[in-house]
Structure formats: structure tokens, C-alpha cells
Design an enzyme around this catalytic site. Structure first.
Site, short mmCIF file in Angstrom:
data_model
loop_
_atom_site.label_atom_id
_atom_site.label_comp_id
_atom_site.label_asym_id
_atom_site.label_seq_id
_atom_site.Cartn_x
_atom_site.Cartn_y
_atom_site.Cartn_z
N CYS A 1 0.05 3.87 2.73
CA CYS A 1 0.50 3.34 4.03
C CYS A 1 1.97 3.70 4.25
CB CYS A 1 0.33 1.82 4.09
SG CYS A 1 -1.35 1.22 3.88
N CYS B 1 0.83 -1.21 0.00
CA CYS B 1 0.00 0.00 0.00
C CYS B 1 0.86 1.26 0.00
CB CYS B 1 -0.93 -0.03 1.22
SG CYS B 1 -1.66 1.56 1.64
#
Length: 392
Positions: A55, A52
Site C-alpha cells: 500500500c 501494508c
């Protein structure tokens, strides 16, 4: 010695103060909940995955900020768990984590008190935490306000953000109220994200927005894409009305009957194969998925197949299928995907498929091509580079 000790004390205090968020490590989820309960604080859980992008950006740019650490360390037990490994898999299922990053605020009894998703700058992320500890802005309070008739647009938008993945049905209901108040206004990018993410099929309370705002949407997307989107909503409705979510059984007769209302019997039967693929993937029934995919995609040449769906099924075969003949079909699909829209993702898929099938020459050619495209697209190509290195 006293002066030196004092200087060191101040020095280490500065380091501690400016270290950003402190995350509890090497603790099970059960232990984290127990600690939260003992200290009478909420557990903040960064639900992330290794792939991600946002993230990684949060971990690099936001979590280390001193102001963020000062607030979160004082108010929460902070933790971060990969949702695709270990107990993270069960946590993702329990709290319905489907997009990343997701931030969960949980009490010591394991009850979800607040949640949000997306990337935030440091100041906004602190405000997220403030909302989580403010009883008037937690999930339960938002629900009571809506049920009491609150229709302020900003309130409704915040409600949608919080409930989109916790209770998408309720979020859709709130979104309908939100859009009803915007009949005369043009849609913003944020509005579009709500509309597309919350409309599951043509039975959705938000689907009428796609019809009534067609002219506006055609200014933002090609008519071909608009028609495909509307058609997909109708197809999803056929599946959702024929598939029992409790028993996980598809009523094939009902599926065909509903499908034939908007398409030929031949297309209805073809669509049934795709529906069975979806169920097989969900059930992790690789043999069934392979069977239905080979029957549905055949040589992959149909004009109805998009590059991304061909890439998706090709990658599934790379990850799960060992039969050489089936892998040969997957290579055809991946090549067609590249033909339709050459990019890093599908060229990388093709390289991996060639390597798995034993064709190292083509694997090397396409891995090099994938890396070249990744550099242009700004993608992380470390895994492709590793593949290429083992071929040298």
C-alpha cells in the site's frame, strides 16, 4: 503583467497536470457515492491499512505518476480509506476486503463493479482502470463468459484475480478448470499463489491438485511442510463441516466424531480447544479466548506448535489480556517462539510482553535485540524504537 499572468497560468497548469491522482478528502463514503452518481463515474477506492507495505509503495511510486493521475482523475472519483479505522471497518465487511492493498470500483448505488488486489507498476495500474470502465471486462461480463464455456488460460487467470475475494467459491471453481488445462505443465509461482490461497480445506475442488502434484510440490517445499499443509486442510474440513456459518454454533459432538477418524480422541479434544479459540477470537470474546488458549498451549513446549502460531497467540495476549499470571504464560510462549525461529516479529512481541508485565529490564534487552534484527531484515522498527526510548 499580462505576460507574467500567462506564465503563471502555464506554470500552474503544468503543476496540476503532473500531480498524479487526486483523492477526495474529508468526505464520508455516502458522500463519495453521491458524487460518483452525480458525475456518472465509478468510485475508485484504495482500501488500505497503515501497516501494508505494498500500500505504501503504491502511494509512493504509482499514485503520484502523471500518467496514472491523468487517467484516474478523468475516469473516476478517487478515494482512499483505512480499512481498520472509522467507517472503513464496515466497508471492509461489506465488500469482503481481506487482503491489502485492495482496489474497489463501485458505482453510485454502492454496487461493486470491479476489483483487484496487489501492487502494480504504473502502466499495469492504468490497465486495471481501463478494465474497470470496459463493460466487457467488468466482473459481470467475466462471469457470463465463463458460464458460456470460455477456457482461455489468460481469461481464467484474470477471472481468478478478480473473484478471489469477492466470491472465493466461484473463483475455486474457475481455478479447477484452469488447473485441469495444465495437467502436463509445471506450476508457476502465480499458479501456486492461486492454489494455496483458494484451497480452504480437503473438501475444496482444488485439494486433489495437492495430492496429484505431490512430487512437484516436494521440489518446492520440505516434505515436513507439505505434510503439515495437507494435514491442515483436513483439520480445516473438520471445523468447516462442524461449524454453522449462519448460527455461528460449533457442533462439538460432530467435530469430535469427524476428528477421531484421523486422530486419537486425546488429540481430537485438544483440537477442539483450538477451534473454540478461533471462534472466541472471531466473536471478540477475550475471556473465552484466554481460557481456551491457556488450556491448549499450556507451557508451549509441544513439538506441534510452530513459532508463528506461538507468536500470534502471544501477541493476542499482549494486546488484550491484563491478568499477570496469563501474561506470564504468554511470555513462555513468546520465548519458545524465539527459540524455534528468532526474528524481529517474535522478539518484538517478547519485549512488549515484558514491558506490560512490569519487567523493564528484560523489555529493554529484547527491544534492543528486536531492533538489531529488524535492521538485518529490513523491517520498520519505529514502534519498537519508541518502546526502547521510553525505557531509557
Amino acid at each position: 503583467m499580462k505576460k507574467t499572468s500567462l506564465i503563471l497560468l502555464v506554470f500552474f497548469s503544468i503543476i496540476t497536470f503532473g500531480q498524479g491522482m487526486k483523492f477526495e478528502e474529508n468526505k464520508t463514503f455516502k458522500e463519495l457515492l453521491a458524487l460518483a452518481k452525480k458525475e456518472n463515474r465509478l468510485l475508485f477506492l484504495d482500501a488500505y491499512t497503515t501497516w501494508c507495505g505494498p500500500c505504501k509503495m503504491m502511494a509512493k511510486n504509482v499514485f503520484p505518476q502523471a500518467s496514472v493521475g491523468e487517467f484516474y482523475n478523468a475516469n473516476f472519483i478517487n478515494s482512499k480509506i483505512d480499512m481498520e479505522k472509522g467507517e472503513g471497518i464496515d466497508i471492509a465487511k461489506k465488500y469482503n476486503v481481506r487482503v491489502y492493498p485492495t482496489y474497489l470500483f463501485i458505482n453510485g448505488d454502492g454496487e461493486l463493479i470491479h476489483r483487484v488486489t496487489s501492487y502494480y507498476d504504473p502502466e499495469d495500474f492504468i490497465n486495471v482502470g481501463k478494465d474497470a470502465v470496459d463493460p466487457s471486462k467488468q466482473m459481470g461480463a467475466l462471469k457470463k463468459k465463463f458460464e458460456a464455456g470460455e477456457k482461455d488460460p489468460e481469461f481464467l487467470k484474470n477471472f481468478i484475480k478478480v473473484y478471489a475475494y469477492t466470491d472465493p467459491v466461484l473463483a475455486s471453481k474457475v481455478a479447477k478448470t484452469y488447473f485441469e488445462g495444465k495437467k502436463a505443465d509445471l506450476l508457476t509461482q502465480e499458479d501456486l499463489s492461486y492454489l494455496f490461497s483458494l484451497t480452504k480445506d480437503s473438501n475444496s475442488p482444488l485439494f486433489p491438485e495437492f495430492i496429484s502434484r505431490k512430487d512437484e510440490l516436494l521440489k518446492l517445499m520440505p516434505e515436513e511442510n507439505y505434510n503439515r499443509t495437507v494435514n491442515n486442510f483436513k483439520l480445516n474440513a473438520i471445523f468447516n463441516t462442524s461449524f454453522d456459518q449462519t448460527t455461528k454454533i460449533l457442533d462439538e459432538k460432530k467435530f469430535i466424531t469427524e476428528a477421531k477418524k484421523i486422530m486419537s480422541e486425546e488429540k481430537a479434544n485438544s483440537l477442539l480447544l483450538k477451534a473454540k479459540m478461533k471462534i472466541a477470537a472471531s466473536d471478540k470474546d477475550t475471556a473465552a479466548y484466554q481460557k481456551y488458549a491457556l488450556a491448549y498451549y499450556k507451557d508451549g513446549a509441544s513439538a506441534e506448535f510452530t513459532w508463528d502460531e506461538l507468536n500470534s497467540v502471544s501477541w493476542y495476549f499482549f494486546e488484550n489480556i491484563t491478568d499477570k499470571t496469563a501474561l506470564g504464560k504468554a511470555i513462555l510462549w513468546a520465548k519458545q517462539s524465539v527459540k524455534l525461529n528468532e526474528g524481529y516479529a517474535n522478539t518484538d512481541t517478547l519485549a512488549n510482553l515484558y514491558l506490560k508485565s512490569g519487567d523493564k529490564v528484560n523489555a529493554k534487552i529484547w527491544a534492543a535485540k528486536a531492533i538489531e534484527l529488524a535492521k538485518k531484515e529490513g523491517e520498520d522498527y519505529a514502534e519498537t524504537q519508541a518502546l526502547l526510548n521510553q525505557l531509557k
